[in-house]
Design a protein around this motif. Structure first.
Motif, short mmCIF file in Angstrom:
data_model
loop_
_atom_site.label_atom_id
_atom_site.label_comp_id
_atom_site.label_asym_id
_atom_site.label_seq_id
_atom_site.Cartn_x
_atom_site.Cartn_y
_atom_site.Cartn_z
N MET A 1 38.82 37.81 36.82
CA MET A 1 40.35 37.62 36.16
C MET A 1 41.30 37.51 37.22
O MET A 1 41.71 38.04 38.36
CB MET A 1 40.71 39.25 35.65
N ALA A 2 42.12 36.40 36.93
CA ALA A 2 43.17 35.98 38.13
C ALA A 2 44.29 36.93 38.11
O ALA A 2 44.72 37.53 37.03
CB ALA A 2 43.78 34.52 37.44
N ALA A 169 39.41 50.30 43.75
CA ALA A 169 40.12 49.40 43.25
C ALA A 169 41.54 49.71 43.88
O ALA A 169 42.35 48.68 44.35
CB ALA A 169 40.43 49.42 41.79
N LEU A 170 41.90 50.81 44.27
CA LEU A 170 43.05 51.31 44.56
C LEU A 170 43.07 50.99 46.36
O LEU A 170 44.04 50.31 46.82
CB LEU A 170 43.57 52.80 44.58
N ASP A 246 43.64 42.80 38.65
CA ASP A 246 42.58 42.13 38.96
C ASP A 246 41.42 42.63 39.55
O ASP A 246 40.13 42.40 39.17
CB ASP A 246 43.23 41.08 40.33
N ASN A 247 41.47 44.10 40.11
CA ASN A 247 40.39 44.49 40.75
C ASN A 247 39.46 45.55 39.60
O ASN A 247 38.48 45.49 39.51
CB ASN A 247 40.84 45.64 41.74
N LEU A 248 40.32 45.87 38.68
CA LEU A 248 39.91 46.49 37.43
C LEU A 248 39.41 45.62 36.18
O LEU A 248 38.78 45.89 35.34
CB LEU A 248 40.57 47.87 37.03
N THR A 249 39.99 44.60 36.34
CA THR A 249 40.02 43.71 34.97
C THR A 249 40.30 44.25 33.57
O THR A 249 39.63 43.89 32.81
CB THR A 249 38.60 43.04 35.05
#
Length: 383
Positions: A1-2, A169-170, A246-249
């Motif tokens: 995901m961008a 993600a964090l 972006d990290n978690l989409t």
């Protein structure tokens, strides 16, 4: 995901007074310090408070929704495989080694260890183990060359690159050997600094031997010293919502991750010498601002140290409010959202804080308002 086109930063400002303590020791065993504004300050490293935040996650969230950071990923994966496929340790270790080999992570000095800590989600490891769960007999019958070729067809890399838990993600993941496995951190945490000058003090302690006979000998069974200080700390962190999405989409998961971080960052405390000092306190102030330009650390409020002989926390709160107001006025960028929770009684300090950050709220209402704002922000960006 961008990454979303717009940037959204959640800045968290905390003032917290800590009694005599040694939260985060240096190589001499004394509390960490730093010189700032020409004077010695108490310091708690960002790593220490990030670790405390992650530990607080584990007290509130299901283990399977979180991550583990270890050199012993091979052993952990082998245990998963042995559990789900009912294998003995030798066969499970063989399959685990084969599954991790395509990642080409440098080996550590001890057999089975990696050269550095690897940060992975527990569900990610379960997903990797599931790749071989129903094929163990077939795979174990292959020789090493055939096993390697077969494992290379499996989506090991993909499983470690998707489905990140909120702590990965964090806080991100750095894998020097495999840049493709890196995860850019969505959170930056500053070293906590005292708002005022501090002096290192020492607690001289003795311990008595309970079995010591008075007529045989006198004195302590043990003596020693512990360095400590006490301080009102300014703590700061910022979360990039765009990077978290972006990290978690998943936008809703990203908003929830911000909320979980806020709770654990505010309520956690490094545990150094906790039994000796019982130093756990609650913040006297939590302010949050949402910005679209850049994160803004307000530590410059304390470049000139607070010199009050009493009421250091209140004086620090007033300086923080003035610095925030000056930054907004001077740079002409008003945060899109501001919220405040504090424990100062009515008076000059409370009035200045309300004028600057808005009406104070209970912490739960601050979180609720922040969630609503972030959700609305993401919904507007999607239109």
């Amino acid at each position: 995901m961008a990454l979303p086109a717009s940037r959204t930063y959640i800045d968290v400002h905390i003032l917290q007074t800590v009694p005599p303590a040694n939260l985060n020791r240096d190589d001499q065993g004394n509390p960490k310090e730093a010189y700032f504004g020409g004077v010695r300050r108490s310091r708690v490293s960002s790593q220490a408070w990030k670790r405390a935040t992650r530990t607080h996650f584990s007290e509130r969230l299901p283990d399977q929704d979180l991550a583990t950071r270890t050199r012993r990923i091979g052993g952990a994966l082998a245990k998963r495989i042995a559990s789900v496929a009912d294998l003995n340790a030798e066969d499970a270790n063989r399959l685990a080694g084969a599954l991790l080999a395509p990642l080409k992570i440098s080996a550590g000095k001890r057999e089975g260890d990696t050269a550095y800590l690897f940060f992975y989600g527990r569900r990610q490891l379960d997903a990797v183990a599931a790749l071989v769960k129903d094929r163990t007999a077939e795979l174990l019958a292959l020789d090493e060359k055939e096993l390697t070729a077969e494992i290379e067809q499996l989506a090991v890399h993909k499983e470690f690159s998707t489905g990140h838990p909120i702590d990965v993600a964090l806080f991100g993941r750095m894998v020097a050997d495999i840049p493709a496995l890196n995860v850019d951190a969505a959170t930056q945490v500053a070293h906590a600094l005292s708002t005022h000058a501090v002096e290192l003090e020492f607690d001289y302690f003795t311990a008595v031997d309970d079995e010591q006979e008075k007529e045989e000998e006198t004195g302590a069974g043990m003596i020693g010293t512990i360095g400590f200080n006490s301080a009102t700390l300014y703590r700061y962190a910022t979360v990039g919502l765009h990077q978290l999405v972006d990290n978690l989409t998943d936008e809703e998961a990203a908003v929830t991750a911000v909320e979980e971080f806020m709770i654990s960052f505010a309520r956690s405390m490094p545990s150094g010498y906790g039994n000796s000092f019982a130093h756990r306190t609650l913040p006297s102030l939590v302010a949050v601002t949402v910005r679209s330009d850049q994160p803004v650390n307000l530590v410059s409020a304390f470049e000139e140290p607070v010199t009050a002989s009493s009421g250091i926390a209140a004086a620090s709160a007033r300086k923080l409010a003035r610095e925030h107001a000056a930054a907004v006025k001077g740079w002409g960028v008003t945060p899109a959202f501001t919220a405040l929770c504090h424990m100062f009684p009515t008076g000059d300090t409370a009035e200045l804080l309300e004028h600057t950050f808005g009406e104070p709220l209970p912490f739960t209402e601050l979180l609720s308002g922040l969630r609503t704002h972030l959700t609305d922000t993401l919904n507007q960006a999607a239109r």
